[in-house]
Design an enzyme around this catalytic site. Structure first.
Site, PDB file in Angstrom:
ATOM      1  N   LYS A   1       0.802  -1.190  -0.173  1.00  0.00           N
ATOM      2  CA  LYS A   1       0.027   0.025  -0.074  1.00  0.00           C
ATOM      3  C   LYS A   1       1.009   1.274  -0.107  1.00  0.00           C
ATOM      4  O   LYS A   1       0.777   2.321  -0.829  1.00  0.00           O
ATOM      5  CB  LYS A   1      -0.941   0.148   1.269  1.00  0.00           C
ATOM      6  CG  LYS A   1      -1.750   1.004   1.062  1.00  0.00           C
ATOM      7  CD  LYS A   1      -2.734   1.217   2.447  1.00  0.00           C
ATOM      8  CE  LYS A   1      -3.795   2.754   2.450  1.00  0.00           C
ATOM      9  NZ  LYS A   1      -4.439   2.350   3.783  1.00  0.00           N
TER      10      LYS A   1
ATOM     11  N   GLU B   1      10.956  -4.645   3.618  1.00  0.00           N
ATOM     12  CA  GLU B   1      11.326  -6.091   3.089  1.00  0.00           C
ATOM     13  C   GLU B   1      10.746  -6.174   1.600  1.00  0.00           C
ATOM     14  O   GLU B   1      11.366  -7.033   0.738  1.00  0.00           O
ATOM     15  CB  GLU B   1      10.315  -6.870   4.149  1.00  0.00           C
ATOM     16  CG  GLU B   1      10.777  -6.626   5.674  1.00  0.00           C
ATOM     17  CD  GLU B   1      10.080  -5.678   6.435  1.00  0.00           C
ATOM     18  OE1 GLU B   1       9.913  -4.722   5.632  1.00  0.00           O
ATOM     19  OE2 GLU B   1       9.828  -5.881   7.484  1.00  0.00           O
TER      20      GLU B   1
ATOM     21  N   GLY C   1      -4.476  -1.642   5.410  1.00  0.00           N
ATOM     22  CA  GLY C   1      -3.837  -2.913   4.901  1.00  0.00           C
ATOM     23  C   GLY C   1      -4.386  -4.193   5.599  1.00  0.00           C
ATOM     24  O   GLY C   1      -4.470  -5.018   4.660  1.00  0.00           O
ATOM     25  N   ARG C   2      -4.740  -4.079   6.719  1.00  0.00           N
ATOM     26  CA  ARG C   2      -5.002  -5.507   7.205  1.00  0.00           C
ATOM     27  C   ARG C   2      -6.637  -5.674   6.940  1.00  0.00           C
ATOM     28  O   ARG C   2      -7.281  -6.824   7.358  1.00  0.00           O
ATOM     29  CB  ARG C   2      -4.784  -5.370   8.982  1.00  0.00           C
ATOM     30  CG  ARG C   2      -5.469  -4.219   9.443  1.00  0.00           C
ATOM     31  CD  ARG C   2      -4.927  -4.186  11.063  1.00  0.00           C
ATOM     32  NE  ARG C   2      -5.604  -2.881  11.682  1.00  0.00           N
ATOM     33  CZ  ARG C   2      -4.638  -1.948  11.415  1.00  0.00           C
ATOM     34  NH1 ARG C   2      -3.402  -1.744  10.650  1.00  0.00           N
ATOM     35  NH2 ARG C   2      -5.131  -0.720  11.839  1.00  0.00           N
TER      36      ARG C   2
ATOM     37  N   GLU D   1      -3.165  -5.388  15.555  1.00  0.00           N
ATOM     38  CA  GLU D   1      -2.646  -4.174  15.101  1.00  0.00           C
ATOM     39  C   GLU D   1      -3.734  -2.938  15.077  1.00  0.00           C
ATOM     40  O   GLU D   1      -3.739  -1.832  15.019  1.00  0.00           O
ATOM     41  CB  GLU D   1      -2.133  -4.445  13.599  1.00  0.00           C
ATOM     42  CG  GLU D   1      -1.515  -3.271  13.147  1.00  0.00           C
ATOM     43  CD  GLU D   1      -0.544  -3.543  11.774  1.00  0.00           C
ATOM     44  OE1 GLU D   1      -1.310  -3.382  10.624  1.00  0.00           O
ATOM     45  OE2 GLU D   1       0.484  -3.986  11.719  1.00  0.00           O
TER      46      GLU D   1
ATOM     47  N   HIS E   1      -2.443 -31.450  21.345  1.00  0.00           N
ATOM     48  CA  HIS E   1      -1.231 -32.359  21.608  1.00  0.00           C
ATOM     49  C   HIS E   1      -0.181 -31.099  21.778  1.00  0.00           C
ATOM     50  O   HIS E   1       0.776 -31.648  21.772  1.00  0.00           O
ATOM     51  CB  HIS E   1      -1.033 -33.301  20.379  1.00  0.00           C
ATOM     52  CG  HIS E   1      -1.998 -34.257  20.025  1.00  0.00           C
ATOM     53  ND1 HIS E   1      -2.166 -35.317  20.932  1.00  0.00           N
ATOM     54  CD2 HIS E   1      -3.014 -34.234  19.166  1.00  0.00           C
ATOM     55  CE1 HIS E   1      -3.410 -35.872  20.426  1.00  0.00           C
ATOM     56  NE2 HIS E   1      -3.651 -35.131  19.297  1.00  0.00           N
TER      57      HIS E   1
ATOM     58  N   LYS F   1      10.790   0.264  13.204  1.00  0.00           N
ATOM     59  CA  LYS F   1      11.434   0.652  11.883  1.00  0.00           C
ATOM     60  C   LYS F   1      12.550   1.435  11.780  1.00  0.00           C
ATOM     61  O   LYS F   1      13.561   1.479  11.017  1.00  0.00           O
ATOM     62  CB  LYS F   1      10.057   0.588  10.922  1.00  0.00           C
ATOM     63  CG  LYS F   1       9.144  -0.289  10.623  1.00  0.00           C
ATOM     64  CD  LYS F   1       8.038   0.155   9.666  1.00  0.00           C
ATOM     65  CE  LYS F   1       6.962  -0.728   9.347  1.00  0.00           C
ATOM     66  NZ  LYS F   1       5.964  -0.365   8.662  1.00  0.00           N
TER      67      LYS F   1
HETATM   68  O1  F6P Z   1       4.125  -2.248   9.526  1.00  0.00           O
HETATM   69  C1  F6P Z   1       2.808  -2.560   9.810  1.00  0.00           C
HETATM   70  C2  F6P Z   1       2.175  -2.208   8.108  1.00  0.00           C
HETATM   71  O2  F6P Z   1       2.212  -1.044   7.857  1.00  0.00           O
HETATM   72  C3  F6P Z   1       0.895  -2.962   8.222  1.00  0.00           C
HETATM   73  O3  F6P Z   1      -0.066  -2.363   8.797  1.00  0.00           O
HETATM   74  C4  F6P Z   1       0.878  -3.524   6.639  1.00  0.00           C
HETATM   75  O4  F6P Z   1      -0.288  -4.293   6.229  1.00  0.00           O
HETATM   76  C5  F6P Z   1       2.202  -3.751   6.310  1.00  0.00           C
HETATM   77  O5  F6P Z   1       3.026  -2.946   7.350  1.00  0.00           O
HETATM   78  C6  F6P Z   1       2.532  -3.795   4.942  1.00  0.00           C
HETATM   79  O6  F6P Z   1       2.725  -2.210   4.623  1.00  0.00           O
HETATM   80  P1  F6P Z   1       2.492  -2.191   3.001  1.00  0.00           P
HETATM   81  O7  F6P Z   1       1.402  -2.640   2.484  1.00  0.00           O
HETATM   82  O8  F6P Z   1       2.434  -0.511   2.914  1.00  0.00           O
HETATM   83  O9  F6P Z   1       3.823  -2.541   2.386  1.00  0.00           O
END
Ligand code: F6P
Length: 528
Positions: free
Chosen positions: A204, A210, A265-266, A351, A382, A493
């Site tokens: 987003k 990453e 995002g979530r 979150e 288990h 971060k």
């Molecule tokens: O760091 C948390 C977050 O911003 C989440 O809310 C989000 O889903 C994820 O990192 C990935 O963010 P993006 O879709 O902007 O890469």
């Protein structure tokens, strides 16, 4: 909104706390032949049994009075009508608009209906062309692999849905790469034929470290292995709300699938973030997923609070987590197809609601989101069920079961289901007999919900996920917090960006705390 703890309805629950906590759940059944009927609710193909919760009719009325007092319905309607309820980021919250059927009027996000429709038709057109082999890789070979590069809400939804709907996958194989440790990256590079692979860069913000790093690695891999100058244009697709940054990655923003800032995002698997899902199961099944979620949206919007599944689940979660101090919740689906559900719900709930100040910036005097964890049943039996039955902490459990297997599915549904029902029964009844050794006694009186799905279909999965989205919303509405920002993730971060050159370099670690400095020194030594 005034603080929860000053609300008379909350104070009434505080006054009843000991009575509720000490109530014998088995005794509630002994005196009430209708308890299951009166403390269960069916919405379409989902049955919620909350009769094993420490809730009498009086307690339920108190909880519903709290929901009224906290204006849960008004807050819900504000979200559905597109008010900018995410005040800290001055945004609307309209993931529900993503699953509104085309042409529906007087409903969530009517103002964005046109762009949602345009987005969805672009996704359908592209997915259909790729699935049919009309849209191919840069050397003319059909796409057989899709690599979804994303993390958090840009990853977890795809993983959950792709596993849950595996019986409906009839398109390219989707691989998910999220972490920056290289394990998944290495695996996909070994599994995928680069000339037959589409890379989705899903972010987003289009700034997540990453995701950008993995995207760069995969783009270099494609450039090395595919003898075509336009390989990136043909085999790398950006999905983002930040088109400006797409060009920085060397991609054409006009080819990107956009998403809007009013999708968190979530809460985004219903948007272009779910494009990998649509590629795997096809547009028709994706529409069924959306329709199931929309059905739950309608229920959430229309059902009276007392017969409103997300409202009841949210109230029960606040009862256990905040009033009774039960600070974790287990989610145990009795199907491996929902193996990713607890990880998905960790982000959705923790979150959204892992916060300690309300929307006015006041520190809350009550605990908010619990820790969400879990594993599938029966394997969880288990692993951690010992603690659930005899542990010092009472951990409410959401059991999830599926009545009808998919045609041709193997396994032993009767044994699975017997264990599902037996575990919630055992948690409730316990084995408190004083004449057996103390080490063998189970206190019982441990609460659980059971969500029984008629079948795990695209529509019912959509309804289940939407149910938990709205449950999360209800909890936040009760506490008075903003479920849709996530400023807490920024500090770590930022520190990581600062530490990276220190770890890589050999310079002195002045000003770094002793623990971090010691860890860096040891890492440098062992890393060589
Ligand atoms: O760091 C948390 C977050 O911003 C989440 O809310 C989000 O889903 C994820 O990192 C990935 O963010 P993006 O879709 O902007 O890469």
């Amino acid at each position: 909104m005034k603080p929860l703890e000053s609300t008379p309805q909350w104070q009434a629950l505080i006054a009843a706390r000991e009575t509720i906590a000490s109530a014998s759940i088995p005794a509630l059944f002994a005196n009430d032949a209708r308890r299951f009927e009166d403390f269960s609710l069916r919405v379409g193909d989902l049955l919620l049994d909350y009769s094993k919760q420490p809730v009498t009719r009086a307690t339920r009325d108190q909880l519903l009075a709290l929901a009224e007092a906290r204006d849960v319905a008004g807050q819900r309607d504000a979200m559905l009508t597109g008010e900018r309820i995410n005040a800290s980021e001055d945004r609307a919250v309209l993931h529900t608009a993503l699953r509104t059927p085309p042409g529906a009027t007087g409903w969530a996000g009517e103002a964005v209906a046109a762009e949602v429709a345009a987005m969805r038709s672009r996704m359908v057109e592209l997915a259909s062309a790729l699935r049919a082999g009309e849209r191919r890789g840069a050397t003319g070979k059909p796409i057989e692999h899709v690599i979804n590069v994303g993390i958090g809400g840009s990853d977890l939804g795809a993983r959950l849905v792709l596993e849950a709907l595996a019986p409906w996958v009839d398109g390219p194989q989707v691989h998910c790469v999220a972490n920056i440790d290289g394990t998944e990256l290495q695996s996909v590079m070994q599994q995928c034929d680069p000339e037959r692979t589409l890379v989705l860069v899903v972010s987003k913000s289009f700034g997540t470290v990453e995701t950008m790093a993995n995207a760069h690695e995969l783009m270099a891999w494609l450039r090395r292995r595919v003898p075509a100058d336009d390989v990136l244009a043909r085999q790398v697709l950006a999905v983002t709300a930040n088109l400006d940054r797409v060009r920085e990655l060397g991609l054409d923003p006009d080819l990107a699938l956009p998403m809007r800032d009013w999708v968190g995002g979530r809460y985004s698997l219903w948007s272009a973030v779910g494009f990998a899902i649509m590629l795997a199961i096809g547009p028709d099944r994706f529409d069924e997923l959306l329709a199931g979620a929309h059905g739950m949206d309608r229920h959430f919007a229309d059902a009276p609070l007392a017969a409103n599944m997300p409202v009841l689940l949210g109230l029960l979660s606040v009862l256990n987590g905040t009033l009774l101090g039960r600070r974790s919740q287990a989610v145990v689906p009795y199907t491996e197809r929902l193996g990713r559900l607890s990880a998905y719900l960790q982000q959705l709930v923790m979150e959204s609601n892992g916060k300690s100040v309300d929307r006015e910036g006041e520190t809350l005097g009550v605990p908010t989101a619990t820790a969400i964890w879990g594993q599938t049943g029966t394997p969880g039996q288990h692993a951690f069920f010992q603690a659930l039955h005899q542990g010092s902490d009472v951990v409410p459990v959401d059991f999830i079961g599926v009545a009808r297997p998919v045609a041709g599915e193997k396994g032993d549904p009767l044994t699975l289901t017997a264990n599902l029902f037996a575990q919630s029964q055992a948690l409730m009844q316990g084995r408190p007999d004083p004449d057996i050794a103390a080490a063998r006694r189970c206190p019982g009186n441990r609460p659980s919900n059971t969500l029984l799905l008629r079948a795990l279909t695209p529509a019912n999965l959509g309804a289940l996920i939407a149910l938990y989205e709205h449950r999360t919303f209800v909890e936040a509405a009760i506490w008075g917090i903003n479920a849709f920002d996530q400023f807490g993730v920024e500090l770590g971060k930022g520190l990581a960006t600062h530490l990276e050159p220190l770890i890589a370099g050999g310079q002195a670690l002045d000003g770094v705390d002793g623990s971090t400095a010691g860890l860096i020194a040891r890492y440098r030594d062992w890393r060589g």
